[in-house]
Design a protein around this motif. Structure first.
Motif, PDB file in Angstrom:
ATOM      1  N   PHE A 222      -8.533  -3.469 -19.613  1.00  0.00           N
ATOM      2  CA  PHE A 222      -9.588  -3.776 -18.651  1.00  0.00           C
ATOM      3  C   PHE A 222      -9.172  -3.389 -17.236  1.00  0.00           C
ATOM      4  CE2 PHE A 222     -11.082  -7.060 -15.601  1.00  0.00           C
ATOM      5  CZ  PHE A 222     -12.402  -6.657 -15.517  1.00  0.00           C
ATOM      6  N   LEU A 223      -7.912  -3.633 -16.900  1.00  0.00           N
ATOM      7  CA  LEU A 223      -7.426  -3.261 -15.568  1.00  0.00           C
ATOM      8  C   LEU A 223      -7.500  -1.750 -15.351  1.00  0.00           C
ATOM      9  CD1 LEU A 223      -4.294  -5.590 -15.252  1.00  0.00           C
ATOM     10  CD2 LEU A 223      -6.565  -5.929 -14.265  1.00  0.00           C
ATOM     11  N   LEU A 224      -7.158  -0.980 -16.383  1.00  0.00           N
ATOM     12  CA  LEU A 224      -7.218   0.475 -16.250  1.00  0.00           C
ATOM     13  C   LEU A 224      -8.661   0.967 -16.158  1.00  0.00           C
ATOM     14  CD1 LEU A 224      -4.297   1.510 -18.549  1.00  0.00           C
ATOM     15  CD2 LEU A 224      -4.707   2.434 -16.285  1.00  0.00           C
ATOM     16  N   LYS A 225      -9.558   0.313 -16.874  1.00  0.00           N
ATOM     17  CA  LYS A 225     -10.967   0.676 -16.743  1.00  0.00           C
ATOM     18  C   LYS A 225     -11.458   0.392 -15.329  1.00  0.00           C
ATOM     19  CE  LYS A 225     -15.536  -0.138 -18.745  1.00  0.00           C
ATOM     20  NZ  LYS A 225     -16.319  -0.886 -19.764  1.00  0.00           N
ATOM     21  N   MET A 226     -11.030  -0.728 -14.777  1.00  0.00           N
ATOM     22  CA  MET A 226     -11.382  -1.042 -13.398  1.00  0.00           C
ATOM     23  C   MET A 226     -10.785  -0.021 -12.433  1.00  0.00           C
ATOM     24  SD  MET A 226     -13.312  -3.753 -13.211  1.00  0.00           S
ATOM     25  CE  MET A 226     -13.035  -4.271 -11.529  1.00  0.00           C
ATOM     26  N   LEU A 227      -9.582   0.451 -12.734  1.00  0.00           N
ATOM     27  CA  LEU A 227      -8.954   1.450 -11.869  1.00  0.00           C
ATOM     28  C   LEU A 227      -9.733   2.763 -11.896  1.00  0.00           C
ATOM     29  CD1 LEU A 227      -6.640   2.230 -10.014  1.00  0.00           C
ATOM     30  CD2 LEU A 227      -5.287   2.817 -12.036  1.00  0.00           C
ATOM     31  N   VAL A 235     -12.936   2.596  -3.734  1.00  0.00           N
ATOM     32  CA  VAL A 235     -12.644   1.278  -3.168  1.00  0.00           C
ATOM     33  C   VAL A 235     -11.580   1.406  -2.091  1.00  0.00           C
ATOM     34  CG1 VAL A 235     -13.252   0.132  -5.323  1.00  0.00           C
ATOM     35  CG2 VAL A 235     -10.875   0.778  -4.900  1.00  0.00           C
ATOM     36  N   ASN A 236     -11.380   0.349  -1.333  1.00  0.00           N
ATOM     37  CA  ASN A 236     -10.394   0.387  -0.255  1.00  0.00           C
ATOM     38  C   ASN A 236      -8.980   0.461  -0.825  1.00  0.00           C
ATOM     39  OD1 ASN A 236      -9.462  -2.429  -0.765  1.00  0.00           O
ATOM     40  ND2 ASN A 236     -11.502  -2.949  -0.022  1.00  0.00           N
ATOM     41  N   ASP A 237      -8.046   0.841   0.022  1.00  0.00           N
ATOM     42  CA  ASP A 237      -6.670   1.084  -0.418  1.00  0.00           C
ATOM     43  C   ASP A 237      -5.993  -0.179  -0.938  1.00  0.00           C
ATOM     44  OD1 ASP A 237      -6.984   3.712   0.288  1.00  0.00           O
ATOM     45  OD2 ASP A 237      -6.055   3.487   2.273  1.00  0.00           O
ATOM     46  N   SER A 238      -6.262  -1.321  -0.327  1.00  0.00           N
ATOM     47  CA  SER A 238      -5.602  -2.555  -0.755  1.00  0.00           C
ATOM     48  C   SER A 238      -6.026  -2.953  -2.171  1.00  0.00           C
ATOM     49  CB  SER A 238      -5.916  -3.684   0.223  1.00  0.00           C
ATOM     50  OG  SER A 238      -7.314  -3.925   0.284  1.00  0.00           O
ATOM     51  N   SER A 239      -7.309  -2.786  -2.492  1.00  0.00           N
ATOM     52  CA  SER A 239      -7.785  -3.112  -3.839  1.00  0.00           C
ATOM     53  C   SER A 239      -7.182  -2.170  -4.871  1.00  0.00           C
ATOM     54  CB  SER A 239      -9.313  -3.025  -3.891  1.00  0.00           C
ATOM     55  OG  SER A 239      -9.905  -3.953  -3.010  1.00  0.00           O
ATOM     56  N   ARG A 240      -7.136  -0.914  -4.540  1.00  0.00           N
ATOM     57  CA  ARG A 240      -6.544   0.059  -5.464  1.00  0.00           C
ATOM     58  C   ARG A 240      -5.058  -0.202  -5.657  1.00  0.00           C
ATOM     59  NH1 ARG A 240      -7.211   6.638  -5.207  1.00  0.00           N
ATOM     60  NH2 ARG A 240      -5.289   7.171  -6.281  1.00  0.00           N
ATOM     61  N   GLU A 241      -4.367  -0.541  -4.588  1.00  0.00           N
ATOM     62  CA  GLU A 241      -2.934  -0.822  -4.678  1.00  0.00           C
ATOM     63  C   GLU A 241      -2.671  -2.049  -5.545  1.00  0.00           C
ATOM     64  OE1 GLU A 241       1.159  -0.379  -3.902  1.00  0.00           O
ATOM     65  OE2 GLU A 241      -0.559   0.973  -3.643  1.00  0.00           O
ATOM     66  N   ASP A 242      -3.527  -3.043  -5.451  1.00  0.00           N
ATOM     67  CA  ASP A 242      -3.376  -4.249  -6.266  1.00  0.00           C
ATOM     68  C   ASP A 242      -3.493  -3.919  -7.750  1.00  0.00           C
ATOM     69  OD1 ASP A 242      -3.133  -6.837  -7.099  1.00  0.00           O
ATOM     70  OD2 ASP A 242      -5.130  -7.466  -6.470  1.00  0.00           O
ATOM     71  N   LEU A 243      -4.463  -3.091  -8.101  1.00  0.00           N
ATOM     72  CA  LEU A 243      -4.625  -2.698  -9.501  1.00  0.00           C
ATOM     73  C   LEU A 243      -3.429  -1.896  -9.999  1.00  0.00           C
ATOM     74  CD1 LEU A 243      -8.375  -1.657  -9.923  1.00  0.00           C
ATOM     75  CD2 LEU A 243      -7.183  -3.542 -11.029  1.00  0.00           C
ATOM     76  N   VAL A 244      -2.971  -0.949  -9.201  1.00  0.00           N
ATOM     77  CA  VAL A 244      -1.832  -0.117  -9.604  1.00  0.00           C
ATOM     78  C   VAL A 244      -0.598  -0.978  -9.840  1.00  0.00           C
ATOM     79  CG1 VAL A 244      -0.249   1.683  -8.822  1.00  0.00           C
ATOM     80  CG2 VAL A 244      -2.701   1.961  -8.485  1.00  0.00           C
ATOM     81  N   LEU A 245      -0.382  -1.959  -8.980  1.00  0.00           N
ATOM     82  CA  LEU A 245       0.776  -2.841  -9.133  1.00  0.00           C
ATOM     83  C   LEU A 245       0.680  -3.661 -10.414  1.00  0.00           C
ATOM     84  CD1 LEU A 245       3.360  -4.105  -8.042  1.00  0.00           C
ATOM     85  CD2 LEU A 245       1.944  -5.692  -6.718  1.00  0.00           C
ATOM     86  N   ASP A 272      -5.855  12.495 -12.989  1.00  0.00           N
ATOM     87  CA  ASP A 272      -5.064  12.131 -11.815  1.00  0.00           C
ATOM     88  C   ASP A 272      -3.617  11.885 -12.245  1.00  0.00           C
ATOM     89  OD1 ASP A 272      -4.041  11.182  -9.449  1.00  0.00           O
ATOM     90  OD2 ASP A 272      -5.822  10.015  -8.948  1.00  0.00           O
ATOM     91  N   VAL A 273      -2.828  12.944 -12.239  1.00  0.00           N
ATOM     92  CA  VAL A 273      -1.439  12.863 -12.683  1.00  0.00           C
ATOM     93  C   VAL A 273      -0.592  12.093 -11.677  1.00  0.00           C
ATOM     94  CG1 VAL A 273       0.592  14.218 -13.333  1.00  0.00           C
ATOM     95  CG2 VAL A 273      -1.694  15.020 -13.956  1.00  0.00           C
ATOM     96  N   ASP A 274      -0.859  12.266 -10.404  1.00  0.00           N
ATOM     97  CA  ASP A 274      -0.065  11.590  -9.374  1.00  0.00           C
ATOM     98  C   ASP A 274      -0.186  10.075  -9.480  1.00  0.00           C
ATOM     99  OD1 ASP A 274       0.741  14.029  -8.374  1.00  0.00           O
ATOM    100  OD2 ASP A 274      -0.894  14.152  -6.920  1.00  0.00           O
ATOM    101  N   LEU A 275      -1.368   9.593  -9.818  1.00  0.00           N
ATOM    102  CA  LEU A 275      -1.563   8.147  -9.946  1.00  0.00           C
ATOM    103  C   LEU A 275      -0.769   7.594 -11.126  1.00  0.00           C
ATOM    104  CD1 LEU A 275      -3.014   5.680  -8.832  1.00  0.00           C
ATOM    105  CD2 LEU A 275      -4.964   6.224 -10.290  1.00  0.00           C
ATOM    106  N   VAL A 276      -0.762   8.318 -12.231  1.00  0.00           N
ATOM    107  CA  VAL A 276       0.019   7.891 -13.396  1.00  0.00           C
ATOM    108  C   VAL A 276       1.510   7.926 -13.076  1.00  0.00           C
ATOM    109  CG1 VAL A 276       0.605   8.445 -15.785  1.00  0.00           C
ATOM    110  CG2 VAL A 276      -1.761   8.612 -15.018  1.00  0.00           C
TER     111      VAL A 276
END
Length: 541
Positions: A222-227, A235-245, A272-276
């Motif tokens: 579910f978290l990855l689907k949200m990402l 979305v804003n950077d803080s929300s994206r960073e929270d999901l990645v963490l 998106d290879v850099d994100l992975v």
């Protein structure tokens, strides 16, 4: 009447009350009537038992005692802002709803909506089955509040979390159910719909409401689907960073398909290879820190070895599988491929078969890569850690650099020789030296050549050059028409084969193009197996 709260219907309720007529209040009109009475100042100062007093009694003893009436009343407050906010009706509805979600499920007596399937065992008796159906689940309240708008949903969830009595898994289930209810199923609808801004706010709110425990709560899928959605709607950077963490911490729970996050401009790759890579690097750093802190207690010195590294092995398989899929992307650069392949330590790979498969696909899909780039790509693979099947395929792979093929054939020969040596040791190292020991030790030496012939047949070689001609094998594989090695690999293998038979001690490779070719590693003064066996026989006698 334009600015009158609640409109004509609310005014009618107030007018009927003034004339002593019967007034019917319910969850749908009580908030409007309360705001209208406040607007008309129908307080106790004007008359005892006025409309405001009676509505407050009805709210306290009726509406706020009911689960569904509290939700309905909250929904009506939206059209009555700011009056409903100033009269604290919104907050009182939210407190009523949030407090009921914390009630022990065994004490739930009111009705609620629950359409999700209960997990019932396959084989249960009728009594246990009935008890399972009648039991109130912990997330009984999730579906009812999903009908609320995101602004009210956020207020309720914040109130529930602030009480600290709700399990993180239940909160995660509530957020997942709300996302399924309001987010479109197709990712294309997120970017093509004119409500993209609303989706962005919704996703940012759901990320904000995630459980405080980053190690649990919501399923990782579910978290990855949200990402994915977060990347699409921006979305804003803080929300994206929270999901990645959160995902990085639990990367071992991820499925390969969940990592296929669409790339956004200016990226040219399909995913998106850099994100992975960011998530993998964080996971490895976290595991490395945990490993270092437990080295003294566990007595393990190598990262990724020993007990408790099952999650690391799962991540190793995950990255190899991901690499195999993205290798088909024609826009994937050599640098990105090598970076993904090198993102995890070699110790977390049980074998390099998956890595070899990814390299093979990448070289086929990118025929324009240079010779130097091919060497760099193959440099991330250890041919000694290939299985027999992968080695057989690599020995016939024209895409690989010549040196890699030489290494594959050489280490395959060493593997076969080690197997023959193990047979020799098992036959000779007996506790009792009897009279027939010499004969038993001579048998492995006499069959040394036959064992290597069997190894050659496993590599599916039909012909070997001998005295400038091709000599046919007498094995069954040659009769069944086994596949030939390419001429380049066949010449190299014969050279190594000669070394294994004791005829190539001083022969150097003219095909590897390197002084570090496997043939140069064989000592020239190595004794043959027969001579060592004869010495052993003389010593026994």
């Amino acid at each position: 009447m334009i600015d009158f709260p609640g409109g004509p219907k609310a005014f009618e309720i107030c007018a009927k009350f003034c004339y002593g007529m019967m007034v019917t209040l319910n969850a749908y009109n009580v908030v409007a009537a309360r705001c209208a009475a406040e607007y008309l100042e129908m307080t106790e100062d004007v008359d005892r038992g006025n409309l405001i007093f009676k509505i407050e009694v009805f709210l306290t003893s009726g509406i706020f005692c009911s689960w569904k009436d509290s939700i309905i009343a909250l929904q009506t407050t939206r059209s009555l802002l700011p009056w409903s906010e100033e009269l604290k009706l919104v907050g009182r509805c939210i407190d009523s709803i949030a407090s009921k979600t914390s009630v022990d499920p065994a004490n739930i007596t009111w009705s609620y909506t629950y359409n999700r399937k209960l997990s019932v065992p396959h084989k249960v008796d009728d009594i246990n089955f009935q008890q399972k159906i009648e039991a109130v689940p912990r997330d009984w309240w999730v579906e009812d509040i999903c009908e609320l708008e995101i602004i009210f949903y956020k207020l309720i969830m914040v109130s529930i979390k602030s009480k600290g009595r709700m399990d993180g898994a239940v909160i995660g289930e509530a957020l997942k159910t709300y996302a399924v209810r309001w987010l479109p199923e197709s990712y294309d609808d997120l970017v093509s719909d004119d409500r993209t801004r609303m989706y962005k706010y919704l996703v940012e709110t759901l990320i904000y409401l995630l459980p405080s425990d980053k190690h649990g709560g919501c399923p990782c899928g579910f978290l990855l689907k949200m990402l994915k959605i977060a990347v699409l709607v921006g979305v804003n950077d803080s929300s994206r960073e929270d999901l990645v963490l959160r995902i990085s911490i639990r990367l071992h729970e991820v499925a390969i398909k969940d990592l296929f996050i669409p790339a956004q401009p200016p990226q040219t790759t399909l995913y998106d290879v850099d994100l992975v890579l960011c998530m993998v690097n964080r996971y490895v750093i976290q595991e490395k820190n945990n490993w270092d802190s437990n080295v003294e207690r566990n007595g393990i010195e190598t990262f990724g070895s020993g007990k408790g590294h099952g999650s690391l092995l799962m991540v190793g398989k995950l990255i190899d599988g991901y690499l195999i899929e993205i290798a088909h992307d024609p826009n994937l650069s050599v640098a990105n491929f090598i970076e993904v392949a090198s993102s995890i330590p070699d110790s977390v790979r049980s074998s390099h078969d998956g890595l070899y498969k990814a390299i093979d696909i990448f070289l086929k899909e990118h025929p324009s890569v240079t010779k130097a780039e091919r060497k760099k790509i193959c440099g991330v693979m250890d041919v000694k850690r290939l299985t027999m099947d992968a080695s057989m395929h690599a020995a016939q792979n024209e895409q690989l650099p010549l040196r890699v093929v030489v290494q594959v054939l050489f280490f395959e020969q060493l593997r076969a020789a080690a197997g023959v040596q193990a047979v020799d040791n098992n036959a000779c190292d007996t506790p009792n030296l009897t009279a027939n020991t010499d004969e038993e030790c001579e048998k492995p030496a006499a069959n040394d050549h036959k064992s290597l012939n069997k190894h050659m047949s496993r590599l599916k070689i039909d012909e070997l050059p001998k005295n400038g001609k091709l000599a046919k094998q007498s094995s069954k594989n040659s009769k069944s028409g086994a596949q030939l090695l390419p001429s380049r690999s066949r010449r190299i293998f014969y050279m190594l084969w000669s070394v294994g038979k004791g005829h190539g001690e001083n022969r150097s490779s003219d095909t590897s193009g390197s002084s570090h070719s496997p043939t140069s590693m064989v000592p020239g003064d190595k004794k043959s197996p027969g001579s060592s066996l004869r010495n052993r026989r003389n010593s026994v006698s």
